[in-house]
Design a protein around this motif. Structure first.
Motif, PDB file in Angstrom:
ATOM      1  N   UNK A 150      -1.713  -0.234  -4.009  1.00 29.21           N
ATOM      2  CA  UNK A 150      -3.117  -0.118  -5.259  1.00 29.21           C
ATOM      3  C   UNK A 150      -4.130   0.655  -4.637  1.00 29.21           C
ATOM      4  N   UNK A 151      -4.303   0.682  -3.379  1.00 30.67           N
ATOM      5  CA  UNK A 151      -5.417   1.426  -2.865  1.00 30.67           C
ATOM      6  C   UNK A 151      -4.729   3.035  -2.494  1.00 30.67           C
ATOM      7  N   UNK A 152      -3.867   3.376  -3.107  1.00 27.76           N
ATOM      8  CA  UNK A 152      -3.264   4.723  -3.256  1.00 27.76           C
ATOM      9  C   UNK A 152      -2.691   5.273  -1.880  1.00 27.76           C
ATOM     10  N   UNK A 153      -2.464   4.255  -1.004  1.00 36.06           N
ATOM     11  CA  UNK A 153      -2.004   4.461   0.373  1.00 36.06           C
ATOM     12  C   UNK A 153      -0.759   4.286   0.589  1.00 36.06           C
ATOM     13  N   UNK A 154       0.106   4.522   1.464  1.00 33.61           N
ATOM     14  CA  UNK A 154       1.497   4.271   1.938  1.00 33.61           C
ATOM     15  C   UNK A 154       1.638   3.187   2.768  1.00 33.61           C
ATOM     16  N   UNK A 155       2.394   1.942   2.400  1.00 35.28           N
ATOM     17  CA  UNK A 155       2.761   0.904   3.424  1.00 35.28           C
ATOM     18  C   UNK A 155       3.664   1.415   4.481  1.00 35.28           C
ATOM     19  N   UNK A 196      10.597  -1.820  -5.728  1.00 40.58           N
ATOM     20  CA  UNK A 196       9.436  -1.000  -5.896  1.00 40.58           C
ATOM     21  C   UNK A 196       9.121  -0.100  -4.908  1.00 40.58           C
ATOM     22  N   UNK A 197       9.886  -0.557  -3.833  1.00 43.42           N
ATOM     23  CA  UNK A 197       9.460   0.538  -2.603  1.00 43.42           C
ATOM     24  C   UNK A 197      10.708   1.388  -2.343  1.00 43.42           C
ATOM     25  N   UNK A 198      11.576   1.559  -3.243  1.00 42.27           N
ATOM     26  CA  UNK A 198      12.663   2.236  -2.869  1.00 42.27           C
ATOM     27  C   UNK A 198      12.408   3.668  -2.355  1.00 42.27           C
ATOM     28  N   UNK A 199      11.497   4.212  -2.993  1.00 42.66           N
ATOM     29  CA  UNK A 199      11.026   5.733  -2.615  1.00 42.66           C
ATOM     30  C   UNK A 199      10.600   5.928  -1.150  1.00 42.66           C
ATOM     31  N   UNK A 200      10.100   4.849  -0.533  1.00 47.64           N
ATOM     32  CA  UNK A 200       9.755   4.912   0.853  1.00 47.64           C
ATOM     33  C   UNK A 200      10.942   5.260   1.843  1.00 47.64           C
ATOM     34  N   UNK A 201      11.988   4.890   1.228  1.00 48.23           N
ATOM     35  CA  UNK A 201      13.281   5.462   2.162  1.00 48.23           C
ATOM     36  C   UNK A 201      13.780   4.398   3.108  1.00 48.23           C
TER      37      UNK A 201
END
Length: 380
Positions: free
Chosen positions: A106-111, A333-338
């Motif tokens: 939500x902070x537009x950062x990447x976990x 929801x985090x699939x795109x992180x690979x």
């Protein structure tokens, strides 16, 4: 029967958490406080908010307490106040509640997820440095189940790479690490006062604590739509303020936190001693690391045949919980992180073995003995 417990000695089911006795014990104090708020007609950022902010900050050995709407917002606002935003990466654990990584996104950062220490379930400092890139801006250790992560090692890495450390202490209020309080060593720490927490309100509530004057000032501005002075908006903020009624409730509860915590620790000692004696080959009990003060928000075992044991205990009227069955790196929801299965083996193993038993200050010894007896019965 083991431990002197008969099959029908308990007249009701054993819940994971029972807040009714706690309320009964402090009911008059709570009602008096709520009446004070209602009579004052001061409902937003009033004197009770100021008091609980001051009291929690003092308890945390920090200069500032900033009350916000909930624990999730506390993480999000702390990140934004620390300057974390689009294009940045934040290293954290995958073995935690969704709010930790959700706040990063939500902070537009990447976990960026790293594996856990299998003993404490907390982020493994040995895995952090390899995950640092030129985009890394912060680390969020989560003090899971009530025990602080290895803060010396984490802070050493953070200082080496000039990173912020935001502690997610939603489950760890009152815990300490080598005599240091939550929030004392880092850029900031965040608390949740969700009703089920060790210090819970009667609705959503949260707080940021910090020794960083600038971060504190930014957080105070962000929580009121980014406004300072009123109607002058310099940053994009949110409407996320600690409610005055919830703050009043917390001022009543905070003086009891120490005794409630000691009760939890006593319950944990009982569970550990009796389970190790009876079924030590089938279960792994929690470890309190030397130098740590564990507040046992949850009492979590590693167990063989976890799902079968949980189903059996449910049949016996015993509630248990799995924290957490699906690690965050494997959430849709985090699939795109690979990330893929096998990337964080200790996290994934814990997700298949962890089982939390009933734990709250008012838990009766006969209830505990019944839970232990039924676990022994399952494995026998």
């Amino acid at each position: 029967m083991l431990f002197g417990q008969g099959e029908n000695t308990l007249s009701q089911k054993i819940p994971m958490l029972d807040l009714s006795n706690q309320y009964h014990n402090i009911k008059e104090e709570i009602i008096e406080k709520l009446d004070q708020v209602m009579s004052s007609s001061q409902f937003i950022l009033g004197n009770h908010v100021k008091k609980i902010e001051s009291d929690i900050a003092k308890m945390s050995n920090t200069e500032h307490g900033i009350g916000v709407g909930n624990g999730s917002d506390a993480i999000h606002i702390a990140l934004q106040a620390a300057g974390v935003g689009e294009g940045d990466e934040v290293i954290t654990t995958s073995f935690t509640f969704f709010a930790t990584a959700g706040a990063i996104a939500r902070a537009n950062a990447t976990p960026v997820f790293v594996d856990i220490d299998p003993v404490t379930y907390n982020i493994d400092p040995l895995k952090i440095e390899a995950a640092i890139t030129e985009k890394t801006k912060a680390i969020i250790p989560v003090h899971l189940y009530g025990q602080m992560a290895d803060m010396d090692a984490i802070m050493e890495i953070a200082k080496k790479h000039n990173l912020h450390v935001i502690e997610d202490a939603a489950q760890a209020i009152g815990s300490t690490y080598k005599g240091k309080q939550v929030g004392e060593m880092s850029s900031a720490a965040t608390y949740s006062f969700f009703p089920t927490k060790n210090l819970g309100a009667y609705g959503d509530a949260g707080m940021i604590v910090t020794n960083d004057d600038n971060l504190a000032e930014q957080a105070r501005v962000i929580r009121v739509h980014g406004s300072k002075p009123k109607y002058h908006h310099h940053v994009l903020g949110y409407n996320s303020r600690l409610d005055e009624l919830q703050a009043a409730i917390l001022t009543v509860k905070l003086p009891h936190l120490s005794s409630w915590t000691e009760n939890r620790r006593n319950h944990a000692t009982c569970y550990t001693k009796k389970l190790n004696e009876a079924v030590g080959e089938y279960v792994v009990t929690p470890v309190e690391v030397e130098g740590n003060y564990h507040v046992f928000h949850q009492y979590t075992l590693r167990v063989q045949k976890r799902d079968e044991l949980q189903a059996f205990l449910k049949e016996q009227g015993i509630a248990t919980m799995i924290y957490y069955p699906i690690p965050l790196h494997l959430q849709p929801v985090f699939t795109e992180l690979g990330y893929k299965e096998g990337d964080l083996p200790e996290t994934e193993k814990a997700a298949k073995e962890a089982l939390s038993l009933p734990m709250f200050p008012e838990l009766k010894r006969e209830q505990q003995d019944y839970v232990i007896e039924k676990i022994v019965e399952f494995y026998s």
